[in-house]
Structures are given as C-alpha cells and as structure tokens.
Design a protein around this motif. Structure first.
Motif, mmCIF file in Angstrom:
data_model
loop_
_atom_site.group_PDB
_atom_site.id
_atom_site.type_symbol
_atom_site.label_atom_id
_atom_site.label_comp_id
_atom_site.label_asym_id
_atom_site.label_seq_id
_atom_site.Cartn_x
_atom_site.Cartn_y
_atom_site.Cartn_z
ATOM 1 N N ASP A 73 0.819 -1.258 0.240
ATOM 2 C CA ASP A 73 0.175 0.055 0.040
ATOM 3 C C ASP A 73 0.856 1.326 0.025
ATOM 4 O O ASP A 73 1.771 1.420 0.926
ATOM 5 C CB ASP A 73 -1.046 0.087 1.241
ATOM 6 N N TYR A 74 0.822 2.155 -1.193
ATOM 7 C CA TYR A 74 1.579 3.118 -1.134
ATOM 8 C C TYR A 74 0.632 4.112 -1.317
ATOM 9 O O TYR A 74 1.025 5.460 -1.809
ATOM 10 C CB TYR A 74 2.588 3.205 -2.417
ATOM 11 N N SER A 75 -0.476 4.456 -0.720
ATOM 12 C CA SER A 75 -1.578 5.202 -0.862
ATOM 13 C C SER A 75 -1.148 6.582 0.029
ATOM 14 O O SER A 75 -0.554 6.500 0.995
ATOM 15 C CB SER A 75 -2.922 4.734 -0.794
ATOM 16 N N PHE A 76 -1.946 7.674 -0.220
ATOM 17 C CA PHE A 76 -1.866 8.832 0.728
ATOM 18 C C PHE A 76 -2.339 8.504 1.916
ATOM 19 O O PHE A 76 -1.838 8.868 2.845
ATOM 20 C CB PHE A 76 -2.682 9.907 -0.202
ATOM 21 N N GLU A 77 -3.105 7.756 2.143
ATOM 22 C CA GLU A 77 -4.033 7.594 3.239
ATOM 23 C C GLU A 77 -2.966 6.672 4.146
ATOM 24 O O GLU A 77 -2.945 6.570 5.375
ATOM 25 C CB GLU A 77 -5.361 6.572 3.133
ATOM 26 N N ALA A 78 -2.198 5.642 3.247
ATOM 27 C CA ALA A 78 -1.217 5.026 4.080
ATOM 28 C C ALA A 78 -0.010 6.017 4.679
ATOM 29 O O ALA A 78 0.396 5.697 5.909
ATOM 30 C CB ALA A 78 -0.456 3.991 3.190
ATOM 31 N N LEU A 83 2.441 8.524 9.472
ATOM 32 C CA LEU A 83 2.679 9.881 10.245
ATOM 33 C C LEU A 83 2.141 9.524 11.680
ATOM 34 O O LEU A 83 2.892 9.793 12.538
ATOM 35 C CB LEU A 83 2.286 11.236 9.641
ATOM 36 N N ASP A 84 1.137 9.116 11.893
ATOM 37 C CA ASP A 84 0.401 8.946 12.932
ATOM 38 C C ASP A 84 1.225 7.714 13.751
ATOM 39 O O ASP A 84 1.482 8.156 14.929
ATOM 40 C CB ASP A 84 -1.037 8.254 12.793
ATOM 41 N N ALA A 85 1.519 7.006 13.105
ATOM 42 C CA ALA A 85 2.390 5.784 13.814
ATOM 43 C C ALA A 85 3.607 6.471 14.307
ATOM 44 O O ALA A 85 4.350 5.918 15.430
ATOM 45 C CB ALA A 85 2.657 4.430 12.983
ATOM 46 N N VAL A 86 4.534 7.163 13.600
ATOM 47 C CA VAL A 86 5.759 7.843 14.075
ATOM 48 C C VAL A 86 5.496 8.687 15.260
ATOM 49 O O VAL A 86 6.332 8.655 16.226
ATOM 50 C CB VAL A 86 6.243 8.556 12.796
ATOM 51 N N LEU A 87 4.441 9.643 15.069
ATOM 52 C CA LEU A 87 4.224 10.451 16.333
ATOM 53 C C LEU A 87 3.924 9.597 17.514
ATOM 54 O O LEU A 87 4.263 9.988 18.763
ATOM 55 C CB LEU A 87 3.004 11.345 16.033
ATOM 56 N N THR A 88 3.141 8.579 17.525
ATOM 57 C CA THR A 88 2.804 7.613 18.433
ATOM 58 C C THR A 88 3.890 6.960 19.019
ATOM 59 O O THR A 88 4.125 6.976 20.362
ATOM 60 C CB THR A 88 1.547 6.827 18.158
ATOM 61 N N ARG A 90 7.138 7.877 18.949
ATOM 62 C CA ARG A 90 7.837 8.728 19.425
ATOM 63 C C ARG A 90 7.358 9.647 20.653
ATOM 64 O O ARG A 90 8.124 10.328 21.128
ATOM 65 C CB ARG A 90 8.749 9.430 18.312
ATOM 66 N N GLY A 91 6.260 9.359 20.934
ATOM 67 C CA GLY A 91 5.752 10.033 22.047
ATOM 68 C C GLY A 91 5.506 11.633 21.784
ATOM 69 O O GLY A 91 5.650 12.458 22.736
ATOM 70 N N VAL A 92 5.218 11.815 20.525
ATOM 71 C CA VAL A 92 5.140 13.459 20.074
ATOM 72 C C VAL A 92 3.747 13.839 20.320
ATOM 73 O O VAL A 92 2.718 13.517 19.554
ATOM 74 C CB VAL A 92 5.853 13.727 18.684
ATOM 75 N N ASP A 93 3.553 15.115 20.866
ATOM 76 C CA ASP A 93 2.392 15.726 20.834
ATOM 77 C C ASP A 93 2.583 17.384 20.326
ATOM 78 O O ASP A 93 3.463 17.911 20.702
ATOM 79 C CB ASP A 93 1.917 15.799 22.171
ATOM 80 N N ARG A 94 1.745 17.675 19.462
ATOM 81 C CA ARG A 94 1.618 19.068 18.988
ATOM 82 C C ARG A 94 3.047 19.267 18.481
ATOM 83 O O ARG A 94 3.697 20.217 18.537
ATOM 84 C CB ARG A 94 1.514 20.040 19.815
ATOM 85 N N ALA A 111 -2.954 17.923 9.324
ATOM 86 C CA ALA A 111 -3.313 19.321 10.231
ATOM 87 C C ALA A 111 -4.693 19.316 10.225
ATOM 88 O O ALA A 111 -5.370 19.973 11.267
ATOM 89 C CB ALA A 111 -2.640 20.516 9.889
ATOM 90 N N ASP A 112 -5.443 19.174 9.326
ATOM 91 C CA ASP A 112 -6.977 19.633 8.973
ATOM 92 C C ASP A 112 -7.768 18.493 9.968
ATOM 93 O O ASP A 112 -8.579 18.782 10.391
ATOM 94 C CB ASP A 112 -7.044 19.479 7.398
ATOM 95 N N ARG A 113 -7.106 17.172 9.809
ATOM 96 C CA ARG A 113 -7.662 16.180 10.655
ATOM 97 C C ARG A 113 -7.490 16.097 12.022
ATOM 98 O O ARG A 113 -8.282 15.769 12.772
ATOM 99 C CB ARG A 113 -7.471 14.950 10.115
ATOM 100 N N ASN A 114 -6.278 16.768 12.559
ATOM 101 C CA ASN A 114 -6.067 16.885 13.891
ATOM 102 C C ASN A 114 -5.602 18.401 14.193
ATOM 103 O O ASN A 114 -4.662 18.687 14.653
ATOM 104 C CB ASN A 114 -4.821 16.080 14.021
ATOM 105 N N PRO A 115 -6.596 19.175 14.205
ATOM 106 C CA PRO A 115 -6.430 20.486 14.455
ATOM 107 C C PRO A 115 -5.782 20.899 15.837
ATOM 108 O O PRO A 115 -5.098 21.857 16.027
ATOM 109 C CB PRO A 115 -7.770 21.095 14.267
ATOM 110 N N ASP A 116 -6.125 20.002 16.961
ATOM 111 C CA ASP A 116 -5.743 20.335 18.400
ATOM 112 C C ASP A 116 -4.527 19.500 18.574
ATOM 113 O O ASP A 116 -4.143 19.731 19.561
ATOM 114 C CB ASP A 116 -6.852 19.980 19.315
ATOM 115 N N ARG A 117 -3.755 18.770 17.490
ATOM 116 C CA ARG A 117 -2.633 18.255 17.653
ATOM 117 C C ARG A 117 -1.704 18.724 17.086
ATOM 118 O O ARG A 117 -0.473 18.198 17.113
ATOM 119 C CB ARG A 117 -2.896 16.633 17.536
#
Length: 264
Positions: A73-78, A83-88, A90-94, A111-117
C-alpha cells in the motif's frame, strides 16, 4: 512544559512494512519532516544543520523509500497512517510539521484532521494544483515509463522509490488529484501555515506550469489569515532544500518566536 526524549534511530514496524526513523531527542521543540513523494530523509540535512541542536528533529523514510521496507500500500492514506504511527511511537504531541512537495500536502491534510494536535505547518513548495483528468493521468504515466530505467540508480541517491514505473506513476497521479482538491482544506486550516516557495519548474513540468500553479495560493492567502508566505526563493522545486535551506530554517524559527514553549 518541555519533556526530554532520548535520541533513537531504527526501524518502526507499521502494518506490512517498517519505516526507518531518526529522532535526535532532547527537550527542544519537536519538528517532524515530511519528504517529497520519492525522496528520503537525507534531503533535510542542510535544514537540520541550519537549525542546529535547539530542536528535536524527527525524520523518516516513507514506504519503499530510503531504508524503509516495501509495502502493498503506497497510498496517501497509508502515508497519513504512517505519520500517526511515527508520532505515537516517539511520544510526540503538537509537532511542527515541515513538508516538502508531497510532504507539504500531507502536512495540510494531517493538520486538517488533527487541528488540536499540531503546532503548525511549514510548507516547502507545495500548492493546491495538479494534473487531473485522463489527459493528466496519461501524461504522468508516459513520463514515468520513459524514466523507468533510471529508478534503480535514483533510488540509491534518495531520488526515487523502490517501486515499479507504474507504481511511481500511480503515487504521482493520486498526489496531483489530492493537491488539486486541497483548496477547501487550506481555506479552513486553523493552525499557522508558512510557505517557502521556489520560482522554477520541476521534473515533468514545463513552460512555467509550476509558477502559474503557485498563483492558486493568492486568494487563499487573502481569505485565511493563518496562511502566510515566509519566503520566495530563486531556486526551483527540485533544488529548494539544497540551495535555500536557510529560508526553510527561518520559517521554522518563526514558530519559536510566536507559538510559545515547546511540548513533546
């Protein structure tokens, strides 16, 4: 509040693949760098050097790029999920997201999907325009088929993925279609977005298409006060990170001045 994280470099397992991730650690503001469609993380080295050790730099190779593994899977959604997996992991917030080309588009949508993060987005020569329709798709497919013999060499230089010509083309087709449909996304973003724009064309574009495409930003800059151009530089789309890394670093530094203490 600032939290300190240990430096780490290694492979992160995600779905059917593994991503090569580098995290400098430390207490600095976490900055996550999002690569061009076929590039690896090495293209950021001058920006990282310009910014220095006061930041926590997190870079990673997307699927089948650089040292990361292949995938089904090389899609944009992947890429969003990665990105979510890397942030989780590495314990990164905002984080502050810094994206070049494809990575810039990825940054807007995350950013559009996660405006508070998200702290904000630095976009390096990406804008909401692209080749669409059957004529555009066929033009892209022809370009990548002509270039197919270059991919094994280019992938070793961080300029192509370990994909077939058709897979390269499909990634590009999807990217163009998502970019062209991103005007509403940019218009509603509530986080600060800083653009560093080139003036020249890129591989596969011609006759000033890239510069004409950048004008699509003008009404968005007028309508959404969160969007601003930090710099417009002389280099072209392909060479902007190499030739104008100080302008990208300056756009990152704007957030250190305006957005308060680091969190991560």
């Amino acid at each position: 509040m600032t939290s300190k994280q240990s430096a780490w470099t290694g492979m992160l397992s995600v779905e059917d693949t593994a991503l090569y991730v580098s995290d400098t650690g430390g207490p600095g503001r976490p900055v996550v760098y999002l690569n061009g469609a076929y590039a690896d993380q090495s293209h950021w080295k001058r920006v990282l050097a310009d910014l220095g050790s006061g930041y926590r730099h997190i870079t990673y190779d997307q699927r089948a790029r650089g040292k990361s593994k292949r995938s089904a899977d090389y899609s944009f959604e992947a890429c969003i999920r990665d990105l979510d997996a890397v942030l989780t992991a590495r314990g990164v917030d905002r984080p502050l997201l810094v994206g070049w080309s494809y990575g810039g588009i990825l940054g807007w949508h995350w950013a559009d999907r996660n405006p508070d993060r998200v702290l904000g987005v630095v976009t390096v020569d990406a804008f909401p325009v692209g080749l669409t329709g059957e004529a555009g798709r066929e033009r892209i497919r022809k370009l990548f088929r002509r270039m197919r013999w270059l991919f094994p060499i280019a992938s070793r230089l961080g300029l192509a993925a370990r994909m077939t010509a058709d897979q390269h083309a499909e990634v590009n087709i999807e990217c163009n279609e998502i970019a062209a449909a991103s005007v509403p996304v940019l218009d509603r973003l509530t986080c600060p977005v800083r653009f560093v724009l080139a003036t020249g064309d890129s591989l596969g574009s011609k006759d000033g298409e890239m510069e004409q495409g950048r004008t699509v930003l003008d009404p968005l800059l007028a309508s959404n006060p969160n969007l601003k151009v930090s710099a417009k530089v002389a280099s072209n789309h392909s060479k902007i990170l190499r030739n104008d890394s100080p302008a990208v670093a300056d756009a990152v530094r704007e957030f250190a001045v305006t957005r308060g203490p680091a969190v991560g």
